[in-house]
Design an enzyme around this catalytic site. Sequence first.
Site, PDB file in Angstrom:
ATOM      1  N   HIS A 164      13.031  26.697 -11.356  1.00 40.19           N
ATOM      2  CA  HIS A 164      11.648  27.006 -11.723  1.00 40.19           C
ATOM      3  C   HIS A 164      11.531  28.465 -12.156  1.00 40.19           C
ATOM      4  O   HIS A 164      10.763  29.243 -11.606  1.00 40.19           O
ATOM      5  CB  HIS A 164      10.689  26.701 -10.566  1.00 40.19           C
TER       6      HIS A 164
ATOM      7  N   ARG B  32      17.857  21.596 -13.445  1.00 37.26           N
ATOM      8  CA  ARG B  32      18.054  21.542 -11.997  1.00 37.26           C
ATOM      9  C   ARG B  32      18.599  20.178 -11.594  1.00 37.26           C
ATOM     10  O   ARG B  32      19.417  20.065 -10.682  1.00 37.26           O
ATOM     11  CB  ARG B  32      16.757  21.855 -11.246  1.00 37.26           C
TER      12      ARG B  32
ATOM     13  N   ASP C 111       1.258  26.444  -9.560  1.00 37.98           N
ATOM     14  CA  ASP C 111       1.184  27.004  -8.208  1.00 37.98           C
ATOM     15  C   ASP C 111       0.578  28.403  -8.193  1.00 37.98           C
ATOM     16  O   ASP C 111       0.578  29.069  -7.161  1.00 37.98           O
ATOM     17  CB  ASP C 111       2.569  27.041  -7.569  1.00 37.98           C
TER      18      ASP C 111
ATOM     19  N   GLU D 166      14.265  33.173   2.867  1.00 38.25           N
ATOM     20  CA  GLU D 166      15.146  33.410   1.729  1.00 38.25           C
ATOM     21  C   GLU D 166      16.145  34.532   1.988  1.00 38.25           C
ATOM     22  O   GLU D 166      17.306  34.445   1.592  1.00 38.25           O
ATOM     23  CB  GLU D 166      14.316  33.724   0.475  1.00 38.25           C
TER      24      GLU D 166
ATOM     25  N   SER E 227      13.129  20.163  -4.372  1.00 39.99           N
ATOM     26  CA  SER E 227      12.787  20.742  -5.671  1.00 39.99           C
ATOM     27  C   SER E 227      13.996  21.331  -6.385  1.00 39.99           C
ATOM     28  O   SER E 227      14.118  21.237  -7.605  1.00 39.99           O
ATOM     29  CB  SER E 227      11.721  21.828  -5.503  1.00 39.99           C
TER      30      SER E 227
END
Length: 319
Positions: A257, A154, A265, A207, A181
Amino acid sequence: MLERFKAYHWHVQRVADGNDLAAIEAAIEAAKAETGKPSMIAVRTVIGYGSPKAGSNKSHGEPLGAADVAATKKFFGFPEDQSFYVPEDALTNWRKAVQRGAGQEAEWKALFAGYAKAFPELAAEFERTQKGALKAGWEKAIPSFAPGKAQATRNAGGAVMNAIAEVVPELFGGAADLTASTKTIFKPGESFHVNPAGRNVFFGVREFGMSAAVNGMAAHGGLIPFGSTFFVFTDYAKPAMRLAALMQVHSLFIFTHDSVGLGEDGPTHQPIEHLMALRAVPGLTDFRPADANETAAAWRLALERKGPSFLRSAGRICR
């Protein structure tokens, strides 16, 4: 529902009869006059209006059949012996759009010709981006990374984005509240919300809305838009992603991720079945680079192809 939108401070109207064209037109004009708020017009209609099955779920889930089709035509005063009929006044009205469109097209061409004469370089750039063509030699700006150096893909993706930012000015987008992130931010770069010349979009935690907006921009042309989030949240984005595949628009979806081992998480952030579901969508290309240089190659391929792509990356260091 109406009270909900009133609570959002929208301009809300209700039209009780969907066949009352005068009332609908009046509501639209009232909405146009309301410049300080978004508007919502709720119109009450009857499903299957004019048919013997009006007001019934049967008018949705079943064909009318020959007898009911004939009855519906009789209700509207249409010739019952014609399989396809357009009223003459409707046809005349619609054909006015041909003349109106021709005039508007001529006006636009004259305006752009003047612009091209005054600003030839900008006009050429506009035409290039509208055609969806990349600048010649743009790929030379793609960085390469030292083999064996450990870094999260990333982070490599963010480095590629910024390296090509100047030569691919049509690249435009952001994240669903996860820019820090996903690393999908132009640096330095302004927010589009603050300055229309900015290229960073902060979509918020939506989203699906983000992905739908990306599709809209891609369909319009002139931009190569992208949206990003964690891979697990493609559950929310999936309808818009599937539509991107159906439309074959140049939408880019950046997901980070993506490991099933992502556990800090909790299970809500572990994308178990998501890859299988997305790979089953025809016309949607999956890129999953294993290191920084593969990330650079994936970005190049995603930018050069015309359909939608999703690029996955790890949230942790890849070696």
